[in-house]
Design a protein around this motif. Structure first.
Motif, PDB file in Angstrom:
ATOM      1  N   PRO A   1     -15.337   9.609  52.643  1.00 19.79           N
ATOM      2  CA  PRO A   1     -13.800   9.400  52.899  1.00 19.79           C
ATOM      3  C   PRO A   1     -12.895   9.269  51.859  1.00 19.79           C
TER       4      PRO A   1
ATOM      5  N   VAL B   1      -9.621   9.643  64.058  1.00 19.19           N
ATOM      6  CA  VAL B   1     -11.302   9.303  63.790  1.00 19.19           C
ATOM      7  C   VAL B   1     -12.008   8.799  65.094  1.00 19.19           C
TER       8      VAL B   1
ATOM      9  N   PRO C   1     -10.246   7.649  58.048  1.00 20.78           N
ATOM     10  CA  PRO C   1     -11.539   7.206  57.664  1.00 20.78           C
ATOM     11  C   PRO C   1     -11.566   5.814  57.131  1.00 20.78           C
TER      12      PRO C   1
ATOM     13  N   ALA D   1     -18.943  10.153  55.580  1.00 20.68           N
ATOM     14  CA  ALA D   1     -18.223  11.171  56.333  1.00 20.68           C
ATOM     15  C   ALA D   1     -19.340  12.060  56.897  1.00 20.68           C
TER      16      ALA D   1
END
Length: 424
Positions: free
Chosen positions: A6, A85, A159, A197
């Protein structure tokens, strides 16, 4: 293929005998009524992790928790085409009481800050919960000695909102007239979150009209836990079945009993990254569309390829056309290279590409991993799977809602998305 972090760091498918009820009376001190009993958040051990026993502090009050919670595997996240997300994982619920229990509320919290990330009750809770073996049948009722699952898909803004740890608050009700409260609220099931991620990969296919069927976070893939070698695995958590729609909007043209009548059939399948071939199987016959014959577990994947993208990251391609697999174990492939062609082999009702990432080179005995495609375009959203299955694919065109159309970068197509992948 790469693992991107992120931009900003995340924040820190039955009655029991009286002996058991007598034991409950002795342990509970005879308390009853409808009062809620809830231990403080300090009862959660800060060292507990997903799948591990979660010891409680000795100064926390003891209470009966009819439904025991635990997180089945590490929660992980991805960004979807809705711009959100998605934090995805499963909360297993075991009714250890000799009486039925009903789940009425489930709360996900940031274990460090106490921030509530998601609250489920009423219809949203019912839609998100099922028995372990009946994923397509929503229910909040747990008979004695049964196991349920809340299939969590926690939406977050970006994120930076992904927490390092989570825990849960669960409220259940039990029948009246027992030596326990009728409503019981408990806190538990702490779990560390994988804040890294998701894996960024290229497209497994090329061209227009690719319908993402069964993508996260609904459909048959998401709610399938496989009991393999004395362990439960959710390897297909983020799997997608790609079906191709032709330029006129049809999934089939002409005689539907022929694989060649389906636009999906015999399309090139591409390596999603520079990788090493771990498994490559060919030689199994295609099924007859919509009239498959039974296969063994060894044949279920059909002709298939598994690529190792990195340590603990594998890409799985299933149901390929016989004679089309152009790689073998040990080969090195490059991103965009043709490794086979779409088919209808194995446990399949029609031509499609089943694609997923997982942490081990097994289609079933592995933990499903999230991923995002580096570049694609959303054409629109198609109908729900049940609606799609009720229509004639050769006479009824797929109607798309273009509201979400547009280019995408580092996102995962959600269920019902129809996308265009770039040429390799």
């Amino acid at each position: 293929m790469q693992r991107r972090r992120p931009r900003t760091a995340p924040a820190g498918g039955l009655a029991l005998g009286a002996v058991v009820l007598l034991a409950l009376t002795a342990c509970s001190g005879g308390s009853g009524g409808s009062a809620s009993s809830s231990p403080p958040p300090s009862s959660v051990s800060p060292s507990a992790t997903a799948g591990a026993d979660a010891p409680t502090r000795t100064d926390a009050p003891e209470q009966f928790t009819p439904v025991v919670m635990d997180v089945m595997s590490t929660p992980r996240w991805f960004r979807g085409t809705d711009g959100q997300v998605h934090l995805v994982y499963e909360l297993r619920l075991t009714n250890a009481f000799p009486i039925p229990a009903t789940v009425t509320r489930a709360v996900v919290r940031d274990a460090d800050s106490g921030t509530v990330l998601q609250t489920l009750s009423g219809d949203p809770l019912t839609a998100s919960m099922s028995l372990l073996t009946s994923g397509s049948q929503p229910t909040t009722e747990l008979a004695t000695a049964t196991t349920g699952v809340i299939w969590f898909d926690v939406p977050l803004a970006d994120p930076s909102a992904v927490p390092a740890r989570i825990d849960h608050e669960l409220t259940v009700t039990v029948p009246p007239g027992l030596p326990v409260p009728e409503t019981i609220t408990s806190t538990g099931a702490p779990a560390d979150v994988d804040v890294d991620a998701p894996t960024v990969i290229g497209a497994p296919l090329a061209g227009t009209g690719w319908f993402a069927v069964g993508s996260c976070c609904d459909g048959p893939h998401r709610r399938t836990a496989q009991p393999i070698t004395n362990q439960l695995w959710v390897s297909q958590r983020f799997a997608i079945d790609f079906n191709k729609i032709n330029d006129q909007g049809y999934l089939a043209v002409g005689d539907r009993s022929k694989n060649e009548s389906w636009p999906t059939y015999d399309q090139p399948v591409l390596a999603v990254a520079d990788a090493k071939v771990t498994i490559a199987q060919d030689g199994l016959p295609d099924q007859t569309p919509q009239a498959p014959t039974p296969v063994t577990i060894e044949e279920a994947d059909g002709n298939h390829v598994i690529l190792q993208l990195a340590d603990g990251v594998y890409a799985f391609y299933a149901h390929l056309k016989p004679g089309s697999v152009s790689v073998q174990a040990g080969d090195r492939v490059t991103k965009g290279q043709v490794i086979g062609r779409t088919g209808n082999s194995g446990s399949s009702t029609g031509s499609h590409l089943h694609f997923q990432l997982m942490d081990r080179p097994s289609a079933l005995a592995a933990d499903g991993l999230p991923y995002v495609f580096d570049s694609f375009t959303v054409t629109g959203r198609g109908p729900a799977l049940d609606e799609l299955m009720a229509t004639d694919p050769a006479t009824t065109p797929v109607v798309l809602d273009p509201a979400t159309a547009g280019p995408r970068t580092d996102e995962l197509p959600l269920g019902r998305d129809v996308v265009t992948f770039p040429s390799p």
